[in-house]
Design a protein around this motif. Structure first.
Motif, short mmCIF file in Angstrom:
data_model
loop_
_atom_site.label_atom_id
_atom_site.label_comp_id
_atom_site.label_asym_id
_atom_site.label_seq_id
_atom_site.Cartn_x
_atom_site.Cartn_y
_atom_site.Cartn_z
N LEU A 176 0.64 -1.17 -0.37
CA LEU A 176 0.49 -0.05 0.32
C LEU A 176 0.37 1.29 -0.09
CD1 LEU A 176 -2.78 -0.98 2.42
CD2 LEU A 176 -3.01 -0.71 0.33
N THR A 177 0.45 2.31 -0.90
CA THR A 177 1.47 2.99 -0.91
C THR A 177 0.67 4.63 -0.06
OG1 THR A 177 0.45 4.00 -3.23
CG2 THR A 177 2.84 2.72 -3.38
N LEU A 178 -0.70 4.34 0.56
CA LEU A 178 -0.85 5.79 1.18
C LEU A 178 -0.71 5.14 2.36
CD1 LEU A 178 -5.26 4.93 -0.58
CD2 LEU A 178 -3.39 6.61 -1.00
N THR A 179 -0.90 6.27 3.10
CA THR A 179 -0.83 6.24 4.61
C THR A 179 -1.66 6.74 5.45
OG1 THR A 179 0.38 8.94 4.97
CG2 THR A 179 2.07 6.65 4.81
N GLN A 180 -1.95 6.12 6.30
CA GLN A 180 -3.68 6.36 7.37
C GLN A 180 -3.26 8.04 6.90
OE1 GLN A 180 -5.35 4.33 9.03
NE2 GLN A 180 -7.07 5.95 8.73
N GLU A 181 -2.63 8.64 7.22
CA GLU A 181 -2.52 10.45 7.35
C GLU A 181 -3.20 11.20 5.38
OE1 GLU A 181 -0.45 8.97 7.98
OE2 GLU A 181 -0.85 9.65 10.18
N ASP A 182 -3.21 10.25 4.58
CA ASP A 182 -3.90 10.39 3.26
C ASP A 182 -4.63 9.87 3.18
OD1 ASP A 182 -1.10 10.45 2.57
OD2 ASP A 182 -0.76 8.81 1.99
N VAL A 183 -6.10 9.25 4.14
CA VAL A 183 -6.79 8.40 3.92
C VAL A 183 -7.98 9.42 4.49
CG1 VAL A 183 -9.15 6.97 4.44
CG2 VAL A 183 -6.53 5.44 4.02
N ARG A 184 -8.64 10.26 3.61
CA ARG A 184 -9.77 11.25 3.94
C ARG A 184 -10.69 11.59 4.42
NH1 ARG A 184 -5.76 13.18 5.70
NH2 ARG A 184 -4.52 15.40 4.77
N LEU A 185 -11.80 10.71 4.89
CA LEU A 185 -13.19 10.48 5.14
C LEU A 185 -14.25 11.64 5.19
CD1 LEU A 185 -13.07 8.13 8.53
CD2 LEU A 185 -12.27 7.74 5.82
N SER A 186 -14.93 11.67 3.83
CA SER A 186 -15.70 12.79 3.46
C SER A 186 -17.48 12.66 3.83
CB SER A 186 -15.16 13.00 2.43
OG SER A 186 -16.26 14.08 1.71
N GLY A 187 -18.12 12.92 3.59
CA GLY A 187 -19.15 12.78 3.76
C GLY A 187 -19.72 12.39 4.59
N TYR A 188 -21.24 11.50 4.34
CA TYR A 188 -21.93 10.63 4.63
C TYR A 188 -22.61 9.77 3.92
CZ TYR A 188 -26.75 8.56 6.76
OH TYR A 188 -27.64 7.31 7.19
#
Length: 445
Positions: free
Chosen positions: A320-332
């Motif tokens: 995985l190239t993403l880090t947890q900081e890269d994960v942006r949870l948006s909306g509902y």
């Protein structure tokens, strides 16, 4: 390198995987039963190979035929989808022994998590809170009586190697335990080939939440937030939403942190969820689903991450190239499962369109909803800035649905989503009983 994938499943999840393959430029081969010869998945796949007659034991649960089909069609990997063989450790092991890639966790991980007693012990060892219950499988009635006495009624008996509401019995008093144990063990053997059961204290009206995770098996574990799956009928999920309206940010962070810690301990590879029950401001580990979930689109929409593509990448050995900081949870996001109440031909079908609406389905007009398989017709998923807008959009979407020729749960879903209780966000797993069964009884009178 994975270039060609055999899809060992059917219905909307097969269509979902085929579309991911096409996006990635991979060849898709559908393994189908004779009942699914005219399916949308059959039409969309690059190739298709028949693996048997409609009965699941002879087709979608036929490990030998599926692996032979993958080899015959020169596939590199098998994607098991959801249900069927997706959490079968023996199948994963046989796929690996055949020189193919199993798109999912390692076989030894599935074996560990497939036994609920072993999974509870592992979670406890990682510091996760668990409901009081048996530390081993229940041996006999004397063992059951002693365990129930120690943890207190009501209790719930669960198939040690099962799920999906099968092999489960709730017991409120001592005199009912013997019969419930007998029934639970018979169901466990019939559905999962193993009569073992264990016991937990029964939480009578909790919330049911799950944390979605991705792990590359190389040290990186990401969480994509939670899904609230509390609206259920007979332990079968009907609605899923994210974020949950009941979680504080502090509890959310603790649940996600605990889940990541567990997957790191397991050396987990692939997509999976950690499921919890929440009651009285406390959460309790329930189980791990070592596979993709039916409700995965909810997490895809709030995170912007394609879970099926991620599964394939991880199975290919890519970190995985993403880090947890890269994960942006948006909306509902809110998902509504439209199920058939009867098998038959769908004579007319109209799905909703418009902003913020996604449809995952394998059916079109004149399709046949088969009596052999799961009755899911479609998943309607919305993604909006907030919960109020999400509920309004879902009600609009449901009002546009037209399904003729068979009975469905469409009207029940409208009742649930439009109810004061659901809108308030304050309810438990008994919401269906309160809303739909009360309405049915009132209407019947």
């Amino acid at each position: 390198m994975i270039r060609s994938i055999l899809i060992a499943n059917r219905g909307e999840i097969a269509v979902r995987i085929i579309r991911a393959c096409r996006d990635l430029g991979l060849r898709s081969v559908l393994a189908y039963s004779t009942a699914d010869k005219l399916s949308l998945a059959y039409q969309l796949a690059d190739e298709a190979v028949c693996i048997g007659p409609p009965a699941t034991a002879q087709s979608y649960l036929n490990k030998k035929n599926i692996i032979a089909a993958a080899c015959l069609c020169r596939c590199d990997a098998i994607h098991p989808g959801v249900g069927f063989l997706s959490e079968n450790a023996d199948f994963a092991r046989e796929v690996e022994h055949a020189g193919l890639v199993f798109i999912g966790p390692r076989s030894e991980t599935i074996a560990l998590l497939g036994n609920k007693v072993a999974a509870r012990a592992t979670a406890l060892g990682c510091g996760l809170p668990i409901t009081p219950g048996s530390s081993e499988e229940i041996k006999d009635l004397d063992d059951a009586l002693a365990t129930a006495e120690s943890i207190g009624y009501p209790i719930i008996l669960k198939a040690a190697c099962g799920g999906g509401g099968r092999g489960m019995r709730i017991v409120f008093e001592k005199k009912a335990l013997a019969n419930a144990l007998q029934i639970a063990k018979k169901e466990a053997l019939a559905f999962f080939g193993d009569a073992s059961v264990h016991m937990e204290r029964y939480l009578q009206n909790p919330r049911h939440l799950e944390i979605q995770l991705l792990s590359d098996g190389q040290g990186t574990v990401l969480h994509l937030g939670e899904r609230d799956c509390s609206v259920q009928k007979n332990h079968q999920k009907l609605l899923e939403e994210s974020p949950s309206p009941i979680l504080t940010q502090e509890m959310r962070e603790r649940m996600c942190s605990d889940s990541v810690k567990l997957f790191q301990k397991l050396g987990y590879r692939g997509a999976g969820t950690v499921e919890y029950l929440v009651e009285g401001g406390h959460y309790y580990f329930m189980e791990v689903n070592a596979r993709l979930q039916v409700e995965h689109p909810v997490s895809e929409l709030v995170s912007g991450i394609d879970l099926v593509k991620a599964q394939i990448g991880i199975a290919s050995g890519k970190p995985l190239t993403l880090t947890q900081e890269d994960v942006r949870l948006s909306g509902y996001s809110l998902e509504c499962r439209i199920n058939g109440k009867s098998a038959g031909t769908i004579t007319k079908l109209n799905f909703p369109l418009g902003p913020h609406v996604r449809i995952d389905s394998h059916l079109v007009a004149n399709s046949v909803l088969s009596p052999y398989y799961d009755p899911l017709i479609a998943k309607i998923i919305v993604h909006c800035p907030d919960r109020d807008q999400g509920i309004a959009t879902m009600l609009r979407a449901l009002s546009e649905v037209v399904i003729e020729g068979i009975d469905t749960n469409l009207e029940e879903q409208k009742l649930l989503i439009g109810s004061i209780q659901f809108r308030s966000g304050r309810f438990g797993t008994d919401l269906y009983t309160k809303i739909c069964e009360t309405e049915e009884n009132t209407h019947g009178k």
